[in-house]
Design an enzyme around this catalytic site. Structure first.
Site, PDB file in Angstrom:
ATOM      1  N   ASP A  14     -24.826 -31.617  10.307  1.00  0.00           N
ATOM      2  CA  ASP A  14     -23.744 -31.976   9.376  1.00  0.00           C
ATOM      3  C   ASP A  14     -24.224 -32.831   8.208  1.00  0.00           C
ATOM      4  O   ASP A  14     -23.913 -32.540   7.053  1.00  0.00           O
ATOM      5  CB  ASP A  14     -22.624 -32.719  10.112  1.00  0.00           C
ATOM      6  N   ASP A 123     -14.211 -42.812  13.468  1.00  0.00           N
ATOM      7  CA  ASP A 123     -15.361 -43.298  12.712  1.00  0.00           C
ATOM      8  C   ASP A 123     -15.123 -43.283  11.200  1.00  0.00           C
ATOM      9  O   ASP A 123     -15.555 -44.186  10.486  1.00  0.00           O
ATOM     10  CB  ASP A 123     -16.611 -42.485  13.070  1.00  0.00           C
ATOM     11  N   SER A 174     -20.995 -33.272  21.011  1.00  0.00           N
ATOM     12  CA  SER A 174     -21.150 -34.189  19.886  1.00  0.00           C
ATOM     13  C   SER A 174     -21.505 -35.542  20.479  1.00  0.00           C
ATOM     14  O   SER A 174     -20.799 -36.059  21.339  1.00  0.00           O
ATOM     15  CB  SER A 174     -19.838 -34.263  19.106  1.00  0.00           C
TER      16      SER A 174
HETATM   17  N1  ARG Z   1     -14.444 -42.121  20.811  1.00  0.00           N
HETATM   18  C1  ARG Z   1     -15.450 -43.070  20.513  1.00  0.00           C
HETATM   19  C2  ARG Z   1     -15.027 -43.945  19.382  1.00  0.00           C
HETATM   20  O1  ARG Z   1     -14.085 -43.653  18.730  1.00  0.00           O
HETATM   21  C3  ARG Z   1     -16.787 -42.414  20.270  1.00  0.00           C
HETATM   22  C4  ARG Z   1     -16.938 -41.684  18.991  1.00  0.00           C
HETATM   23  C5  ARG Z   1     -18.243 -40.995  18.941  1.00  0.00           C
HETATM   24  N2  ARG Z   1     -18.519 -40.551  17.636  1.00  0.00           N
HETATM   25  C6  ARG Z   1     -19.083 -39.400  17.364  1.00  0.00           C
HETATM   26  N3  ARG Z   1     -19.277 -39.139  16.124  1.00  0.00           N
HETATM   27  N4  ARG Z   1     -19.431 -38.529  18.284  1.00  0.00           N
HETATM   28  O2  ARG Z   1     -15.630 -44.951  19.127  1.00  0.00           O
END
Ligand code: ARG
Length: 401
Positions: A14, A123, A174
């Site tokens: 990505d 994120d 992921s």
């Molecule tokens: N659900 C978790 C959080 O919001 C983990 C996110 C993981 N991020 C990712 N880009 N795979 O902090």
């Protein structure tokens, strides 16, 4: 007018596609920034890939120390765990990454920053809000939120633009990882009824295959900060890594969480957080010994608020700073040692001691040496029960039939 953008670059498909996409769509020069917050495989290869894919410059920052000292340890002192399960590894990494993007942008005269987050997760919120807090003048570009490509289309785009995709069968999941934990999402995990397959876990052994003898750990804290392991002083990064290895070997730190994202989605998240689970368990055990009942109760409420703030992207907010000051104050006597037993996926506290312990043997004991005045209890109970006796005289306190 500068036309540069600093992209948080992981080396994955990505963010590699994003380098090209930003050039095409926005006609901007991309500076790739890779932040090492622990457990990044081959930084030099990632840096080189950014350049191969078209970045005008590729920066790598080892941010493990600031990550531990300014984000992990404050979160540990707060006992910050989201929804009682998730130790917030990814969530505490984001504000630091945002901070470093902003610094790089200022240094290189960039007008924007960019990241590879989609529009469905937390994120994006954490990065966008943190950047807005630190440098409101910077624009944020989020290609994966804008391009509307499926995974397959992204890969096709990469192939068309000669962007190398890992030859090894890319993981069906992921993944995001740093020193405090590893988050695994997508693929078969999206069915909450499906047990996570073996290949989901990399840091922790399946409990069926862990050693048949337990491991004992002694962790010493100074004002809520872990400073030594089994009598040996270690600085933060090394201490976390050593505990990580030991706990992972004993299968400690697996979490399966149906999580409530800020954007309203329930998602099934698998985490591996061996060091976080051990350190949070130990830290809380020490607090149990040195904080009063009222301090503990209030701190538990603060921990919930603090965890929500971190999860919801508000690290750089006045309230988080206020809570951090409160937490800091609670830690002034959180000094002492906790003994833990790691065995078959469990992490159990088996001993704790502190020069500031409020545990008083002569009050607690049922043996010789008891100084507790039992005769005083009847008077105490007489007063304590007064409102109940008063109420019982005028109202029925029997359970309804
Ligand atoms: N659900 C978790 C959080 O919001 C983990 C996110 C993981 N991020 C990712 N880009 N795979 O902090």
């Amino acid at each position: 007018m500068s036309n540069k953008v600093v992209l948080a670059y992981s080396g994955g498909v990505d963010t590699s596609v994003a380098i090209q996409w930003i050039k095409e769509k926005y006609n901007m020069d991309v500076i790739a920034l890779t932040v090492d917050v622990g457990n990044v495989a081959d930084l030099e290869a990632i840096r080189q890939k950014a350049l191969d894919v078209g970045a005008i410059k590729a920066l790598v920052v080892d941010a493990r120390k600031p990550f531990v000292n300014s984000f992990v340890f404050p979160a540990l002192q707060a006992d910050a765990v989201y929804e009682g399960q998730y130790p917030l590894a990814t969530a505490i990494g984001r504000p630091l990454i945002a901070q470093l993007m902003v610094e790089a942008a200022k240094k290189d005269g960039a007008v924007a920053v960019a990241h590879g987050c989609t529009g469905k997760g937390n994120d994006q919120v954490r990065l966008d809000v943190s950047v807005a807090a630190l440098a409101p003048e910077l624009r944020v570009i989020a290609p994966a939120r804008e391009w509307n490509m499926t995974r397959e289309q992204t890969i096709a785009y990469a192939q068309d633009h000669h962007i190398p995709i890992p030859i090894t069968k890319s993981s069906p999941y992921s993944i995001d990882e740093n020193l405090w934990g590893r988050a695994i999402e997508c693929g078969v995990l999206e069915d909450p009824w499906t047990e996570p397959p073996r290949d989901v876990f990399i840091w922790t052994k399946p409990p069926e295959e862990t050693p048949d003898q337990p491991a004992y750990l002694e962790i010493r804290f100074d004002k809520g900060i872990p400073i030594s392991l089994n009598g040996k002083e270690l600085e933060g990064v090394a201490l976390i890594q050593t505990i990580h290895n030991l706990a992972g070997e004993h299968g400690v730190g697996r979490i399966d969480h149906i999580e409530n994202r800020l954007v309203g989605i329930k998602s099934r998240e698998i985490y591996e957080a061996p060091a976080a689970i051990v350190l949070l368990t130990a830290h809380q055990a020490l607090e149990d010994l040195v904080l009063t009942k009222e301090q503990l109760r209030f701190k538990t409420k603060v921990a919930g608020e603090y965890a929500d703030l971190i999860y919801n992207g508000l690290w750089f907010s006045g309230l988080r700073q206020d809570l951090a000051a409160y937490v800091e104050s609670t830690q002034r006597y959180v000094t002492g040692t906790v003994r833990l037993k790691l065995f078959k996926g469990n992490c159990q506290v088996v001993g704790r001691k502190s020069p500031y312990s409020l545990y008083d043997y002569s009050l607690a004991t049922y043996d010789k040496g008891d100084v507790f005045d039992q005769s005083a209890s009847s008077g105490f109970i007489h007063i304590w029960g007064l409102p109940v006796r008063t109420q019982a005289q005028v109202q029925s306190l029997n359970q309804p039939e």
